[in-house]
Design a protein around this motif. Sequence first.
Motif, PDB file in Angstrom:
ATOM      1  N   ILE A  94      10.484  33.562  15.284  1.00 18.65           N
ATOM      2  CA  ILE A  94      11.006  34.280  14.114  1.00 18.65           C
ATOM      3  C   ILE A  94      12.084  35.254  14.586  1.00 18.65           C
ATOM      4  O   ILE A  94      11.790  36.255  15.236  1.00 18.65           O
ATOM      5  CB  ILE A  94       9.882  35.027  13.371  1.00 18.65           C
ATOM      6  N   ALA A  99      17.487  34.935  10.316  1.00 22.92           N
ATOM      7  CA  ALA A  99      16.790  34.604   9.057  1.00 22.92           C
ATOM      8  C   ALA A  99      17.721  34.823   7.863  1.00 22.92           C
ATOM      9  O   ALA A  99      18.386  35.848   7.772  1.00 22.92           O
ATOM     10  CB  ALA A  99      15.534  35.455   8.918  1.00 22.92           C
ATOM     11  N   ARG A 159       8.776  39.511  12.242  1.00 27.13           N
ATOM     12  CA  ARG A 159       8.562  39.000  13.600  1.00 27.13           C
ATOM     13  C   ARG A 159       7.229  39.497  14.154  1.00 27.13           C
ATOM     14  O   ARG A 159       6.475  38.744  14.780  1.00 27.13           O
ATOM     15  CB  ARG A 159       9.719  39.447  14.498  1.00 27.13           C
ATOM     16  N   ALA A 162       4.190  37.708  12.344  1.00 24.12           N
ATOM     17  CA  ALA A 162       4.211  36.242  12.307  1.00 24.12           C
ATOM     18  C   ALA A 162       3.054  35.689  13.139  1.00 24.12           C
ATOM     19  O   ALA A 162       2.739  36.208  14.208  1.00 24.12           O
ATOM     20  CB  ALA A 162       5.541  35.724  12.840  1.00 24.12           C
ATOM     21  N   HIS A 164       2.741  33.072  15.022  1.00 22.55           N
ATOM     22  CA  HIS A 164       3.248  31.969  15.837  1.00 22.55           C
ATOM     23  C   HIS A 164       2.308  31.607  16.976  1.00 22.55           C
ATOM     24  O   HIS A 164       2.424  30.540  17.578  1.00 22.55           O
ATOM     25  CB  HIS A 164       4.636  32.303  16.383  1.00 22.55           C
ATOM     26  N   MET A 211       8.797  29.175   7.648  1.00 22.18           N
ATOM     27  CA  MET A 211       7.989  30.381   7.472  1.00 22.18           C
ATOM     28  C   MET A 211       7.573  30.527   6.012  1.00 22.18           C
ATOM     29  O   MET A 211       8.407  30.475   5.110  1.00 22.18           O
ATOM     30  CB  MET A 211       8.777  31.624   7.910  1.00 22.18           C
ATOM     31  N   HIS A 225       3.057  36.323   7.925  1.00 24.65           N
ATOM     32  CA  HIS A 225       4.012  35.217   7.812  1.00 24.65           C
ATOM     33  C   HIS A 225       3.504  34.022   8.617  1.00 24.65           C
ATOM     34  O   HIS A 225       3.340  34.101   9.843  1.00 24.65           O
ATOM     35  CB  HIS A 225       5.385  35.682   8.289  1.00 24.65           C
ATOM     36  N   VAL A 227       3.699  30.475  10.302  1.00 22.09           N
ATOM     37  CA  VAL A 227       4.791  29.802  10.999  1.00 22.09           C
ATOM     38  C   VAL A 227       4.424  28.357  11.312  1.00 22.09           C
ATOM     39  O   VAL A 227       3.288  28.054  11.670  1.00 22.09           O
ATOM     40  CB  VAL A 227       5.119  30.559  12.309  1.00 22.09           C
TER      41      VAL A 227
END
Length: 286
Positions: A94, A99, A159, A162, A164, A211, A225, A227
């Motif tokens: 992210i 973005a 970020r 997120a 991830h 996202m 968020h 991912v």
Amino acid sequence: LSCRWKKIPNKHGCVLALLVMHNEDVYSNDFTLKNDDAILDEPETEEDTKKKKKKKSKKKQGPKPSSTVLYKRVLDKLEEVLQPQNTLSSANPIHPDLAEYKTAPEMINDEQRLHKGKKSSFKFWTGRAPEIGLCHLLFRARKLQHAIIDAPAYVQGMRTHADHCKFDDMLRMVIDCTPAQARELESWLASQHEDGKHLFYGTQKSQHTLMTCFLEDTNEGNHIHFVDGDKGGYALAAKTLKMQLGSYALAKRNMANVRLPEKKSKKSTKRVGKTKSHATAMVGGS
């Protein structure tokens, strides 16, 4: 739940969706398809039986690779592969500076996809649609970004919030890395999978990150968020992992069906001998 951001491009050349699952069935060298597990052509002797029992007892005493140890090994290898250009933290896919907010028509179409039936409702056009229009202005018009909410701070917070890298029943990651790093990691995972089937894994490479956002409000800590990689992401990675699971289950089932030739008991041998002698006597008597 909303999806108001366009696909986020990578910075290092590749977005890698990764799944790794520990095989809890496996001891150090317990499940193999080597010669000592093959079907024997001749009945085993008493000495063979003793050796086999001794071997099994050693296996039971052997340490079972724990999930913690295995996942730490994977994460350590990942850190090693990413260096020196990258780290696990910088591999977060992210990138707020890359973005881009979607247009209002795109967001309305996404709302229809995520919340079926709302596009034609009165409540949607009097509530949700104006909110979409306002958010579009706040995130795309720089002069208005501090009018109602702190839009730049929210974008930077995406970020941090997120997912991830996460763990539930397996390790799930989406990382931004170079193609060479992705190949090196895949090669290492393949070797670990072949060496004792201690883990199963799946990967999928793309150029963008997807996202989807869930937020109560834009304040710090009140939004998360989700991912995924583009062009299949986790879904295609899971397909590879499931194929490995299927192959392992099939091999394990085949091993369970292996039966050694049964020994003839002394009692059955005596009975057969008596039957033969009785038959001989009858033939002789006739």
